[in-house]
Design a protein around this motif. Sequence first.
Motif, PDB file in Angstrom:
ATOM      1  N   UNK A  50       0.827  -1.205   0.000  1.00 23.75           N
ATOM      2  CA  UNK A  50       0.000   0.000   0.000  1.00 23.75           C
ATOM      3  C   UNK A  50       0.863   1.257   0.000  1.00 23.75           C
ATOM      4  N   UNK A  51       1.986   1.223   0.684  1.00 21.81           N
ATOM      5  CA  UNK A  51       2.903   2.357   0.638  1.00 21.81           C
ATOM      6  C   UNK A  51       3.424   2.588  -0.772  1.00 21.81           C
ATOM      7  N   UNK A  52       3.773   1.509  -1.456  1.00 27.84           N
ATOM      8  CA  UNK A  52       4.246   1.624  -2.828  1.00 27.84           C
ATOM      9  C   UNK A  52       3.148   2.176  -3.735  1.00 27.84           C
ATOM     10  N   UNK A  53       1.902   1.819  -3.441  1.00 31.84           N
ATOM     11  CA  UNK A  53       0.775   2.346  -4.218  1.00 31.84           C
ATOM     12  C   UNK A  53       0.671   3.859  -4.063  1.00 31.84           C
ATOM     13  N   UNK A  54       0.800   4.344  -2.835  1.00 28.60           N
ATOM     14  CA  UNK A  54       0.754   5.792  -2.591  1.00 28.60           C
ATOM     15  C   UNK A  54       1.901   6.509  -3.289  1.00 28.60           C
ATOM     16  N   UNK A  55       3.093   5.931  -3.207  1.00 30.31           N
ATOM     17  CA  UNK A  55       4.259   6.530  -3.856  1.00 30.31           C
ATOM     18  C   UNK A  55       4.077   6.573  -5.362  1.00 30.31           C
ATOM     19  N   UNK A  96       7.770   9.957   1.879  1.00 35.66           N
ATOM     20  CA  UNK A  96       6.421   9.406   1.773  1.00 35.66           C
ATOM     21  C   UNK A  96       6.346   8.026   2.415  1.00 35.66           C
ATOM     22  N   UNK A  97       7.357   7.211   2.208  1.00 35.82           N
ATOM     23  CA  UNK A  97       7.329   5.866   2.770  1.00 35.82           C
ATOM     24  C   UNK A  97       7.278   5.917   4.287  1.00 35.82           C
ATOM     25  N   UNK A  98       8.040   6.829   4.877  1.00 35.59           N
ATOM     26  CA  UNK A  98       8.017   6.955   6.322  1.00 35.59           C
ATOM     27  C   UNK A  98       6.689   7.463   6.848  1.00 35.59           C
ATOM     28  N   UNK A  99       6.155   8.483   6.207  1.00 38.74           N
ATOM     29  CA  UNK A  99       4.881   9.043   6.648  1.00 38.74           C
ATOM     30  C   UNK A  99       3.743   8.048   6.476  1.00 38.74           C
ATOM     31  N   UNK A 100       3.716   7.357   5.344  1.00 32.06           N
ATOM     32  CA  UNK A 100       2.660   6.385   5.093  1.00 32.06           C
ATOM     33  C   UNK A 100       2.706   5.241   6.093  1.00 32.06           C
ATOM     34  N   UNK A 101       3.904   4.838   6.453  1.00 31.63           N
ATOM     35  CA  UNK A 101       4.028   3.737   7.394  1.00 31.63           C
ATOM     36  C   UNK A 101       3.511   4.118   8.771  1.00 31.63           C
ATOM     37  N   UNK A 102       3.615   5.389   9.138  1.00 28.93           N
ATOM     38  CA  UNK A 102       3.049   5.831  10.412  1.00 28.93           C
ATOM     39  C   UNK A 102       1.554   5.567  10.459  1.00 28.93           C
ATOM     40  N   UNK A 103       0.841   5.957   9.396  1.00 28.42           N
ATOM     41  CA  UNK A 103      -0.610   5.728   9.353  1.00 28.42           C
ATOM     42  C   UNK A 103      -0.937   4.243   9.417  1.00 28.42           C
ATOM     43  N   UNK A 104      -0.156   3.451   8.691  1.00 28.18           N
ATOM     44  CA  UNK A 104      -0.409   2.007   8.668  1.00 28.18           C
ATOM     45  C   UNK A 104      -0.222   1.399  10.051  1.00 28.18           C
ATOM     46  N   UNK A 105       0.834   1.788  10.736  1.00 30.34           N
ATOM     47  CA  UNK A 105       1.091   1.236  12.065  1.00 30.34           C
ATOM     48  C   UNK A 105      -0.004   1.660  13.033  1.00 30.34           C
TER      49      UNK A 105
END
Length: 207
Positions: A50-55, A96-105
């Motif tokens: 999902x992070x890769x999708x956002x990127x 973006x990968x770092x920020x997106x991972x925050x939401x996922x966690x």
Amino acid sequence: MGGIPALNADYQTIVTKHFAPVTALVVVGTLVALLGGFRSLFAPVKAIALNMLSVAASFGALVLVFQDGHGSRFLGLQAGTGSVFPLVPIVAFAIVFGLSMDYEVFLVARVLEARKSGLNEADAIPEALARTAGLITSAAAIMIVVFAAFTFGNFLVVKMIGFTLAVAVFIDATLVRIVIGPALLRIAGDWNWWPGGLATVRRPSRR
């Protein structure tokens, strides 16, 4: 050969050469951290996908607006730039990968917590969304405003980075984390936490 064209060519070559290793390092490091945190396989892999999708979506918007020029006048440009700065993708990807991972966690950790308290997957996901939606929305709104402000400057590379980050956060906090992510969690069910994520589930007491 020397001068600005040669410098730009060398810089682009170096960035292109290191983009794949940097991407792999970020992805593998994130995967290892999530595997240790959730003790499951599907949830970390889903998070990275999902992070890769956002990127990917934000990079597509970057090319569409800046490189191809669609809507670029709203950002103070007369036409498309024909290319993007090599610096932009690698910087945007890391952020973006770092920020997106925050939401996922935030979301997945609350789902797992609800599952461990005894709820089933169908009940745990709405419970987790109710507890995290406000936090995710507020944080995303602040970051979108901050990143969008970068697009009002005159420095083109800053415009590109700000636009890419704003689009990525918007897509991630709305479509990805609120719709796609929970849907995948619901479909996968207990497989989300295989093999050891639900090792300490609290069963409802029987009376």
